[in-house]
Write a protein that holds these residues in place. Structure first.
Motif, PDB file in Angstrom:
ATOM      1  N   ALA A 121      -5.742  -3.251 -14.994  1.00  0.00           N
ATOM      2  CA  ALA A 121      -6.319  -4.576 -14.508  1.00  0.00           C
ATOM      3  C   ALA A 121      -5.831  -4.916 -13.306  1.00  0.00           C
ATOM      4  N   ARG A 122      -4.396  -4.688 -13.241  1.00  0.00           N
ATOM      5  CA  ARG A 122      -3.602  -5.346 -11.992  1.00  0.00           C
ATOM      6  C   ARG A 122      -3.967  -4.193 -10.823  1.00  0.00           C
ATOM      7  N   LEU A 123      -4.047  -3.133 -11.159  1.00  0.00           N
ATOM      8  CA  LEU A 123      -4.454  -2.067 -10.046  1.00  0.00           C
ATOM      9  C   LEU A 123      -5.970  -2.195  -9.499  1.00  0.00           C
ATOM     10  N   ARG A 124      -6.958  -2.773 -10.429  1.00  0.00           N
ATOM     11  CA  ARG A 124      -8.289  -3.222 -10.005  1.00  0.00           C
ATOM     12  C   ARG A 124      -8.215  -4.387  -8.933  1.00  0.00           C
ATOM     13  N   ARG A 125      -7.325  -5.265  -9.577  1.00  0.00           N
ATOM     14  CA  ARG A 125      -7.235  -6.559  -8.509  1.00  0.00           C
ATOM     15  C   ARG A 125      -6.598  -6.143  -7.280  1.00  0.00           C
ATOM     16  N   LEU A 126      -5.684  -5.458  -7.439  1.00  0.00           N
ATOM     17  CA  LEU A 126      -4.968  -4.906  -6.035  1.00  0.00           C
ATOM     18  C   LEU A 126      -5.898  -4.154  -4.993  1.00  0.00           C
ATOM     19  N   ARG A 163      -8.664  -6.135  -3.392  1.00  0.00           N
ATOM     20  CA  ARG A 163      -8.185  -7.113  -2.332  1.00  0.00           C
ATOM     21  C   ARG A 163      -8.086  -6.261  -0.983  1.00  0.00           C
ATOM     22  N   SER A 164      -8.334  -4.978  -1.145  1.00  0.00           N
ATOM     23  CA  SER A 164      -7.936  -4.050  -0.067  1.00  0.00           C
ATOM     24  C   SER A 164      -9.320  -3.604   0.817  1.00  0.00           C
ATOM     25  N   SER A 165     -10.467  -3.905   0.365  1.00  0.00           N
ATOM     26  CA  SER A 165     -11.737  -3.415   0.862  1.00  0.00           C
ATOM     27  C   SER A 165     -11.371  -2.003   1.459  1.00  0.00           C
TER      28      SER A 165
END
Length: 256
Positions: free
Chosen positions: A217-222, A225-227
């Motif tokens: 979940a945290r990697l998905r969020r990261l 944000r990176s486009s």
């Protein structure tokens, strides 16, 4: 506006410094050079140091006195490297740049005056200037090369001019890539990437599938944000593939 600004060099002794000053001027968009009794000019060393600013040298005006150099000027700023006995309005380079552009915008003719390499401007010459400009260099090694001094003031003038014109002072770098590589990755491409990433993290024993916690979940969020573009996604997938190969090779070695 910039064409209203002239750079005046007084009694320059080394022709290379004239060429260096011309180069500094052209870097900053200044084109009018006035030389007061230069020791050697024209000269091949001036041409060599100009490094492509030959048009500045070719158009340079050579005069016999500072008075001749300042004919028609409404604002004169003289560089001063040391304290003088007579107090005078003093500007730093940034204030100088702002003042020059404000006056140039009103149609004023402006001169930036630079003195001799060894002794600068005389008190009498400085008294012909409306403002003195001091470059706050390190006092333990304060002497600037003439061309470097021209570069410093030219830079501040240009920065003030860019601000006045509403132009950016920095240019964003963009990749020269194909249209496809600039396209953002689609959601289905991202989902395949996350599946690949999760499996790779399991393979290298970074992720325990029985106790995943909130890592994915945290990697998905990261990554959200990176486009991430399609080209970048291909790079990331390639890294994961090679990581899995390395992990399998290490596992084989352990079994042997």
């Amino acid at each position: 506006m910039l064409q209203n600004i002239r750079v005046v060099l007084v009694n320059t002794s080394h022709p290379g410094n004239i060429g260096g000053a011309a180069r500094a001027m052209k870097n900053m968009g200044l084109s009018r050079l006035v030389l007061v009794e230069p020791r050697l000019f024209p000269h091949h060393e001036a041409d060599a140091r100009a490094s492509g600013a030959d048009d500045i040298l070719a158009g340079a005006q050579v005069v016999a006195s500072l008075e001749d150099a300042l004919v028609g000027c409404n604002l004169v700023l003289g560089t001063s490297a040391r304290d003088r006995r007579i107090p005078w309005p003093l500007l730093d380079p940034r204030e100088c740049g702002t003042k020059v552009i404000e006056e140039a915008a009103q149609g004023s003719e402006i001169a930036l005056v630079f003195g001799r390499e060894d002794s600068g401007l005389t008190n009498e010459e400085l008294q012909r200037c409306h403002f003195h400009v001091h470059i706050p260099s390190d006092p333990t090694f304060s002497s600037l090369n003439l061309a470097a001094a021209v570069q410093v003031l030219g830079y501040e003038v240009r920065m003030a001019w860019l601000a006045a014109e509403g132009q950016p002072s920095k240019v964003e770098k963009t990749e020269v890539t194909s249209p496809r590589s600039e396209t953002l990755a689609t959601m289905d491409e991202l989902e395949r990437y996350f599946e690949h990433l999760e499996q790779t993290l399991v393979d290298i024993e970074f992720l325990d599938p029985d106790k995943p916690r909130h890592l994915m979940a945290r990697l998905r969020r990261l990554y959200g944000r990176s486009s991430v573009s399609r080209a970048e996604m291909n790079i990331l997938r390639g890294i994961l593939t090679e990581t899995q190969k390395a992990a399998r090779g290490e596992l084989i070695k352990r079994k042997k």
